[in-house]
Design a protein around this motif. Structure first.
Motif, PDB file in Angstrom:
ATOM      1  N   SER A  42       0.832  -1.206   0.000  1.00 17.88           N
ATOM      2  CA  SER A  42       0.000   0.000   0.000  1.00 17.88           C
ATOM      3  C   SER A  42       0.866   1.254   0.000  1.00 17.88           C
ATOM      4  N   CYS A  43       1.976   1.244   0.727  1.00 15.11           N
ATOM      5  CA  CYS A  43       2.881   2.403   0.691  1.00 15.11           C
ATOM      6  C   CYS A  43       3.491   2.566  -0.693  1.00 15.11           C
ATOM      7  N   ALA A  44       3.987   1.471  -1.261  1.00 12.01           N
ATOM      8  CA  ALA A  44       4.642   1.540  -2.569  1.00 12.01           C
ATOM      9  C   ALA A  44       3.665   1.985  -3.658  1.00 12.01           C
ATOM     10  N   LEU A  61       8.586  10.662 -19.245  1.00  9.61           N
ATOM     11  CA  LEU A  61       9.252  10.363 -17.991  1.00  9.61           C
ATOM     12  C   LEU A  61       8.357   9.668 -16.961  1.00  9.61           C
ATOM     13  N   ALA A  62       7.097   9.455 -17.286  1.00  9.25           N
ATOM     14  CA  ALA A  62       6.137   8.943 -16.306  1.00  9.25           C
ATOM     15  C   ALA A  62       6.539   7.574 -15.763  1.00  9.25           C
ATOM     16  N   ALA A  63       6.953   6.653 -16.617  1.00 11.30           N
ATOM     17  CA  ALA A  63       7.312   5.307 -16.151  1.00 11.30           C
ATOM     18  C   ALA A  63       8.538   5.344 -15.243  1.00 11.30           C
ATOM     19  N   TYR A  64       9.524   6.176 -15.584  1.00  8.67           N
ATOM     20  CA  TYR A  64      10.718   6.286 -14.733  1.00  8.67           C
ATOM     21  C   TYR A  64      10.383   6.906 -13.384  1.00  8.67           C
ATOM     22  N   SER A  67       8.367   4.463 -11.275  1.00 10.26           N
ATOM     23  CA  SER A  67       9.231   3.407 -10.736  1.00 10.26           C
ATOM     24  C   SER A  67      10.079   3.926  -9.576  1.00 10.26           C
ATOM     25  N   PHE A  68      10.596   5.141  -9.731  1.00  9.53           N
ATOM     26  CA  PHE A  68      11.379   5.753  -8.661  1.00  9.53           C
ATOM     27  C   PHE A  68      10.526   5.934  -7.409  1.00  9.53           C
ATOM     28  N   GLY A  73       8.485   4.458  -2.023  1.00  8.65           N
ATOM     29  CA  GLY A  73       7.406   3.946  -1.178  1.00  8.65           C
ATOM     30  C   GLY A  73       7.828   2.697  -0.411  1.00  8.65           C
ATOM     31  N   LEU A  74       8.612   1.819  -1.055  1.00 12.70           N
ATOM     32  CA  LEU A  74       9.133   0.640  -0.362  1.00 12.70           C
ATOM     33  C   LEU A  74      10.081   1.045   0.762  1.00 12.70           C
TER      34      LEU A  74
END
Length: 137
Positions: A42-44, A61-64, A67-68, A73-74
């Motif tokens: 849930s955080c990620a 840049l949305a996918a990068y 992912s960042f 979040g992790l």
């Protein structure tokens, strides 16, 4: 950690206050692997959602970025990791029904024994006749 104010009316943890008259059960329990995985995901996903919302302004840049933020979040979930929890069950005040709220969380085993002791203390105060509200006939 947990204090009682007044004549058994409030349980205080930090700045949080809970009325004993609305609490019907208290328990201290270790969190399961399922609870921990749910917290991590849930955080990620919450952090990653912000990145995907940014896809409208910068689609390249949305996918990068997403992912960042997923990784961020992790990391956030790792830093807010807790193993044990003190939960209180509250009586319903409307049609939504009874619900449970985590009052306090900890990581260490010795703190968990304090949570168990606090749960026993709160349960004793809930079951004592002086903490029951007076109901006229």
């Amino acid at each position: 950690m947990i204090e009682f104010k007044g004549n058994n009316t409030l349980v205080v943890k930090g700045k949080d206050e809970y009325k004993l008259s609305r609490i019907h059960s208290v328990s201290a329990k270790p969190l399961s692997i399922k609870d921990q995985c749910l917290h991590f995901m849930s955080c990620a996903l919450s952090f990653s959602t912000i990145g995907w919302i940014g896809a409208y302004s910068a689609p390249v840049l949305a996918a990068y970025f997403a992912s960042f933020l997923f990784g961020l979040g992790l990391l956030w979930a790792l830093f807010t990791f807790r193993r044990y929890e003190l939960r209180a069950g509250f009586k319903a005040v409307d049609e939504t029904g009874d619900f449970e709220v985590p009052i306090c969380r900890c990581i260490k085993q010795r703190d968990f024994s304090r949570l168990k002791q606090a749960a026993d203390d709160i349960s004793q105060r809930l079951n004592s006749p002086s903490s029951k509200p007076y109901k006229p006939l």
